[in-house]
Every structure is written in structure tokens, then in C-alpha cells.
Write an enzyme that holds these catalytic residues in place. Structure first.
Site, short mmCIF file in Angstrom:
data_model
loop_
_atom_site.label_atom_id
_atom_site.label_comp_id
_atom_site.label_asym_id
_atom_site.label_seq_id
_atom_site.Cartn_x
_atom_site.Cartn_y
_atom_site.Cartn_z
N GLU A 37 37.85 59.25 55.16
CA GLU A 37 38.95 58.36 54.73
C GLU A 37 39.69 57.88 55.96
O GLU A 37 40.09 58.68 56.80
CB GLU A 37 39.87 59.12 53.77
CG GLU A 37 41.19 58.43 53.45
CD GLU A 37 41.04 57.02 52.87
OE1 GLU A 37 40.31 56.85 51.89
OE2 GLU A 37 41.65 56.09 53.44
N CYS A 45 44.83 52.33 44.77
CA CYS A 45 45.51 52.64 43.52
C CYS A 45 46.81 53.39 43.76
O CYS A 45 47.87 53.01 43.27
CB CYS A 45 44.58 53.47 42.63
SG CYS A 45 45.39 54.14 41.18
N SER A 266 47.52 36.26 44.39
CA SER A 266 46.87 37.31 43.58
C SER A 266 45.69 36.66 42.86
O SER A 266 45.72 36.46 41.65
CB SER A 266 47.87 37.92 42.59
OG SER A 266 48.56 36.90 41.90
N HIS A 446 55.08 58.61 10.97
CA HIS A 446 56.03 57.53 10.69
C HIS A 446 57.45 58.02 10.98
O HIS A 446 57.78 59.12 10.57
CB HIS A 446 55.92 57.13 9.21
CG HIS A 446 56.94 56.12 8.80
ND1 HIS A 446 56.83 54.79 9.12
CD2 HIS A 446 58.12 56.26 8.12
CE1 HIS A 446 57.89 54.14 8.63
NE2 HIS A 446 58.67 55.02 8.04
P1 NAI Z 1 42.14 38.64 38.53
O1 NAI Z 1 40.74 38.30 38.74
O2 NAI Z 1 42.54 39.49 37.37
O3 NAI Z 1 43.02 37.31 38.41
C1 NAI Z 1 43.01 36.33 39.40
C2 NAI Z 1 43.48 35.04 38.78
O4 NAI Z 1 43.63 34.09 39.80
C3 NAI Z 1 42.48 34.47 37.79
O5 NAI Z 1 43.14 34.15 36.60
C4 NAI Z 1 41.94 33.23 38.51
O6 NAI Z 1 41.61 32.20 37.62
C5 NAI Z 1 43.13 32.85 39.37
N1 NAI Z 1 42.80 32.07 40.55
C6 NAI Z 1 41.77 32.25 41.40
N2 NAI Z 1 41.82 31.34 42.41
C7 NAI Z 1 42.93 30.59 42.19
C8 NAI Z 1 43.56 29.52 42.87
N3 NAI Z 1 43.05 29.04 44.01
N4 NAI Z 1 44.68 28.97 42.34
C9 NAI Z 1 45.22 29.47 41.20
N5 NAI Z 1 44.66 30.48 40.52
C10 NAI Z 1 43.55 31.05 41.01
O7 NAI Z 1 42.64 39.26 39.92
P2 NAI Z 1 43.98 40.01 40.32
O8 NAI Z 1 45.05 39.77 39.33
O9 NAI Z 1 44.21 39.65 41.73
O10 NAI Z 1 43.55 41.52 40.24
C11 NAI Z 1 42.45 42.01 41.03
C12 NAI Z 1 41.69 43.06 40.29
O11 NAI Z 1 42.47 44.20 40.10
C13 NAI Z 1 41.25 42.56 38.94
O12 NAI Z 1 39.93 42.90 38.72
C14 NAI Z 1 42.14 43.27 37.99
O13 NAI Z 1 41.51 43.54 36.77
C15 NAI Z 1 42.48 44.56 38.73
N6 NAI Z 1 43.80 44.99 38.34
C16 NAI Z 1 44.01 45.52 37.14
C17 NAI Z 1 45.26 45.89 36.75
C18 NAI Z 1 45.47 46.43 35.43
O14 NAI Z 1 44.53 46.56 34.68
N7 NAI Z 1 46.70 46.80 35.08
C19 NAI Z 1 46.43 45.72 37.60
C20 NAI Z 1 46.11 45.10 38.82
C21 NAI Z 1 44.84 44.77 39.16
#
Ligand code: NAI
Length: 468
Positions: A37, A45, A266, A446
């Protein structure tokens, strides 16, 4: 193998949720394990992702609760935030969990090797200080890093990714969030609740793509009500920083722009596979940089596995845990049940929260599956009324049998108060392939929020109590 011989049963590169889960699970099965690491065990995470983000979302929940206290007859002054204190609390939570994890690993005699690991081939791993270690089996678990987009150079001040946002000492007064996925929506929700003016810019037609449309719509309505500007279906073309360094104007759509103090990018995460493999390693990587694996997490080189965000599966900590178990069981020669990626639990901790498992209504219809759908809004749920959080619903998708009755439960979708803690029984129903008839025999306490799930399932039997 003895841990002191430098030849381990399992040598793991990366101590995030995938890597540390493999180490803990392998060590508890009696294997000698070492983890290379470069930073701190716990990975993205624990240090730069899920845990700190959820801690800040809890800060936002506390802020909302104080703001709404007068409704309960409690008088308090207008809530104000000192984000440096929130930051210190977050760090304390992270550090406590990190110490706990480090102690757990030590207790199981897992060796942590400090440095950047590179897989050389034939079970050998080189660490950045030149030392070489050997494993009978190697698990690659080096995770992922935030993606950026052209024109948005991350400087940590005006343009940030989740890495930088989670270490802020004060919140920007205004922010543009590029990407309305899980990370974007969590940050937008948290910052808006704590007083920032938030604009979300999403390229696709809706925020939270992949989430059931009814669920995403509840989030969108709540965001708009709380003053978050959401622009979906817009391309972001660049930004023009203010000459005095105080912020920037982000350009999007048809010549629109928004002036903000900061930008959060993001737009997804990419696998951290650069420099991971030496020339003699015969591990295949796809065009996007993901390590290619089969259902048992085996790479193209025998004895080498890859798990977590490094492989092209759902980028969720708990999926990393599950993949770690599959890899270790396979190493042990035990029967391993591959992860069913179509049914993993998803939890998004924005306000209102989102949680689901299995097929959305749209996905089922697109696949030509004949379905029955029932929904129960939290507005009719006693506990939701008591808590004062009635935004949201539970939606259950079941297959329609030839006689018109509901068969297997295919998907459970929730949005609303504490749904991330309520998904459990929905997840079990989907993965057990249970029918509404079976599930509705079980009693729901409930008044609880979770009885909304029971009510929805009961309605699918054709005879609901409160849901028709
Ligand atoms: P994501 O893939 O979930 O969302 C990225 C978003 O950005 C998409 O809706 C995409 O259409 C949009 N996008 C891409 N390029 C763009 C642009 N140039 N302009 C505007 N919009 C654009 O990725 P995110 O939110 O960064 O998360 C990364 C990973 O981490 C994902 O796989 C997610 O599932 C995971 N994650 C999960 C969480 C949870 O389940 N609570 C919390 C945080 C992350």
C-alpha cells in the site's frame, strides 16, 4: 508459507476495500497475506470517498434538522456552519476507522508493505524502494482515480475533484458540479444544504442515469425545491477564470455560462492501472485501462487475480468486498459463487437518499419482460409523517405470470428517508428470487419506514392494505 519468508500465499497490491477485504478474508482462512500500500490502508473509500462524503452528508442532515426544529416547537437560532469543525470531525471518524482497520489487519498477521507495487510477472511484485516480494497468488487491487475533462485542469482551488472537496476547510459560496452521477449528486446535495449556491451540469438527459426514472425524478424535484440549478442534456465547453483568481465562469449548452467560486468535476473514475504491470507480466488490460477478468476474478495470467475499481464492474466498495471473497475462495479451491452484477445493492446518500437492487422498470420494459409495478409513496407512511420526511417512494417491479399474477420480484427501488438502511429486505427479495406472495407473509413492524416495502409487495399480490 511463513509470512517471514517473503513468499506469501497471497500478495495483494492495494489496500482499499477490495485489497483489505481479500487480505482479511484470506488471513481468516489461514493464508499468509501481505498487502502493498502506497498510502494508508482503507483506500479511496475510507480516506477520499464513501466514508468522508457520507460524514459530510450527515453534517448536512444535522443542519437541516436544526433548521426545521421550530416545526416541532423547538426554538433555536438560525443554524450556521463552521466547516473547519465539520472537517475535523470527519477526519476523526476516518482516523478512528483507519486505526481499527490497521489493528484488525495486524491482529490477523497481515503484513503491510509500504510503497508503490508493480507486478513483474511469475508471482513477483516490486515495491518502489526496490524490494521484491513473491506470492503464490497475486491480487491486483490498485483501485481508481477521478477522471477529468479537457479544459478543466484540476488545481485544487477553483477546479476540484472529490479528492480535493473532501479536504476543504471552508465551503465555496457557489459551485458548479460537472456530472450528475452518484458523486455529483451527493456533493450538490450536501453543499446546497450547507448554504452554497449549486449548479449541476449533466451531459445526459437526466441526472442519476441508470437509476429508475421515478426515483431520479423525486431527487430532481427535491434538488430544485432546495435551490439547486440542474441543467441536464448540456455539454460543458470550458471555463474562463476571473482575472483576480476569485472564481470562474463555466460555459455550457448554447452559449450559457454560470459564475462560480469553484468547480467540482465528477464525471466518473478511471482504473488506476498505469505503471501497475512490468513488461513480463502477462495480464491483459482493455482499451480503457481496466484489467480483464473472468467470473472468478482471474486475469489472463495464472495465479493473478484483479478486483475492485481496477476491473470493469460496478465501482462500489461492497462490490470490491464481494469480489475479494470470490477471488480468495477460488485461491482456496473452494466453490465460489460469482458476483451477480445485475443484482448488487446501490446506495446514493444525497438527500433524499436513493437505494435499489435489480431491474428498473425501464430496463425491464426495454428487455421485453412482462412486468407488474407497484409504488408506495412515503407521504402515506406513518413514520415518515412522524419524522417529517415524506418525499420519496418505494417501487417494486415483479414479473407478470401468464395468469396475470405477480411472479419473481425483479427490482426494488427506493428514494426517501434512510432508504440506504432499508434496502436490505428488498435486496434479499431480488436475490432470493422471491415472489410477492412469499414476501408478504412476513410481518413488518408498525410504524416503520420499512413497512412501505411490505405494503408495496402486498399490493403486488392483488390485495394491499394501504396501497391499491
Ligand atoms: P458516474 O459515472 O456515476 O457519473 C458521472 C456523470 O457525469 C454521468 O452522469 C455522466 O453522464 C456525466 N458526465 C460525463 N462527462 C461529462 C461532461 N463532460 N459534462 C457533463 N457531464 C458529464 O461517476 P461519479 O459520480 O464520478 O462516480 C464515480 C464512481 O463512483 C461511479 O461508478 C459511482 O457509482 C461510484 N460512486 C458510488 C457512490 C454511491 O453509490 N453512493 C458514491 C460515489 C461514487
Amino acid at each position: 508459507m511463513s509470512p517471514t519468508s517473503d513468499i506469501y500465499d497471497v500478495l495483494v497490491i492495494g489496500g482499499g476495500p477490495g485489497g483489505y477485504a481479500a487480505a482479511l478474508y484470506g488471513a481468516s482462512a489461514g493464508l499468509s497475506v501481505a498487502v502493498v500500500e502506497k498510502d494508508k490502508v482503507g483506500g479511496t473509500c475510507l480516506h477520499r470517498g464513501c466514508v468522508p462524503a457520507k460524514e459530510f452528508l450527515e453534517t448536512a442532515a444535522a443542519f437541516r434538522a436544526v433548521g426545521g426544529a421550530s416545526e416541532f416547537g423547538i426554538s433555536v437560532s438560525e443554524p450556521k456552519i463552521d466547516f473547519s469543525i465539520s472537517q475535523a470531525r470527519k477526519q476523526k471518524v476516518v482516523d478512528q476507522l483507519w486505526k481499527g482497520l490497521s489493528g484488525l489487519m495486524k491482529g490477523r498477521k497481515i503484513e503491510t508493505i509500504e510503497g508503490v507495487g508493480r507486478y513483474l510477472g511469475s508471482g513477483r511484485v516490486e515495491v518502489s524502494d526496490g524490494r521484491i516480494f513473491e506470492g503464490q497468488n497475486v491480487i491486483l487491487a490498485s483501485g481508481s482515480v477521478p477522471r477529468s475533462i479537457p479544459g478543466f485542469e484540476v488545481d485544487g482551488k477553483i477546479v476540484m475533484t472529490s479528492d480535493e472537496v473532501l479536504s476543504l476547510e471552508s465551503l465555496p459560496a457557489s459551485v458548479a458540479v460537472i456530472g450528475g452521477g452518484a458523486i455529483g449528486c451527493e456533493f450538490a446535495s450536501m453543499m446546497a444544504d450547507l448554504g452554497s449556491k449549486v449548479t449541476v451540469l449533466e451531459a445526459l438527459p437526466q441526472i442519476l442515469t441508470g437509476v429508475d426514472k421515478d426515483v431520479a425524478d423525486v431527487v430532481l424535484k427535491s434538488f430544485r425545491r432546495r435551490g439547486i440549478n440542474v441543467h441536464a442534456g448540456v455539454a460543458v465547453s470550458g471555463h474562463t477564470p476571473n482575472p483576480d483568481g476569485t472564481g470562474t465562469a463555466v460555459h455550457f449548452g448554447e452559449q450559457q455560462s454560470v459564475s462560480v467560486e469553484a468547480v467540482i468535476v465528477s464525471v466518473g473514475r478511471r482504473p488506476n492501472s498505469e505503471g501497475l504491470l512490468g513488461p513480463d507480466a502477462s495480464v491483459d488490460i482493455d482499451q480503457r485501462g481496466f484489467v480483464v477478468v473472468d467470473q472468478f476474478m482471474r486475469t489472463s495470467e495464472q495465479g493473478v487475480y484483479a478486483i475492485g475499481d481496477l476491473v470493469a464492474t460496478a465501482q462500489l466498495a461492497h462490490v470490491g468486498f464481494a469480489e475479494a471473497v470470490v477471488a480468495i475462495k477460488h485461491i482456496l479451491g473452494e466453490p465460489a459463487v460469482p458476483v451477480d452484477y445485475s443484482k448488487v445493492p446501490w446506495c446514493i446518500y444525497c438527500h433524499p437518499e436513493v437505494a435499489f437492487a435489480g431491474m428498473t422498470e425501464e430496463a425491464a420494459r426495454a428487455a421485453g419482460v412482462d412486468i407488474i409495478v407497484k409504488k408506495d409513496p412515503f407521504g402515506g407512511n406513518s413514520r415518515a409523517r412522524i419524522v417529517g420526511e415524506t418525499d420519496g417512494l418505494v417501487k417494486v417491479v415483479a414479473e407478470r405470470m401468464p395468469d396475470g399474477s405477480a411472479g419473481r420480484i425483479l427490482g426494488v427501488h427506493m428514494v426517501g428517508p434512510w432508504v440506504t438502511e432499508q434496502l436490505g429486505q428488498g435486496y434479499l427479495a431480488v436475490n432470493w428470487e422471491a415472489t410477492p406472495e412469499e414476501v408478504s407473509q412476513f410481518i413488518q413492524p408498525h410504524p416503520t419506514l420499512s413497512e412501505a416495502f411490505g405494503e408495496t409487495v402486498m399490493a403486488l399480490t392483488g390485495r394491499g392494505l394501504h396501497v391499491g
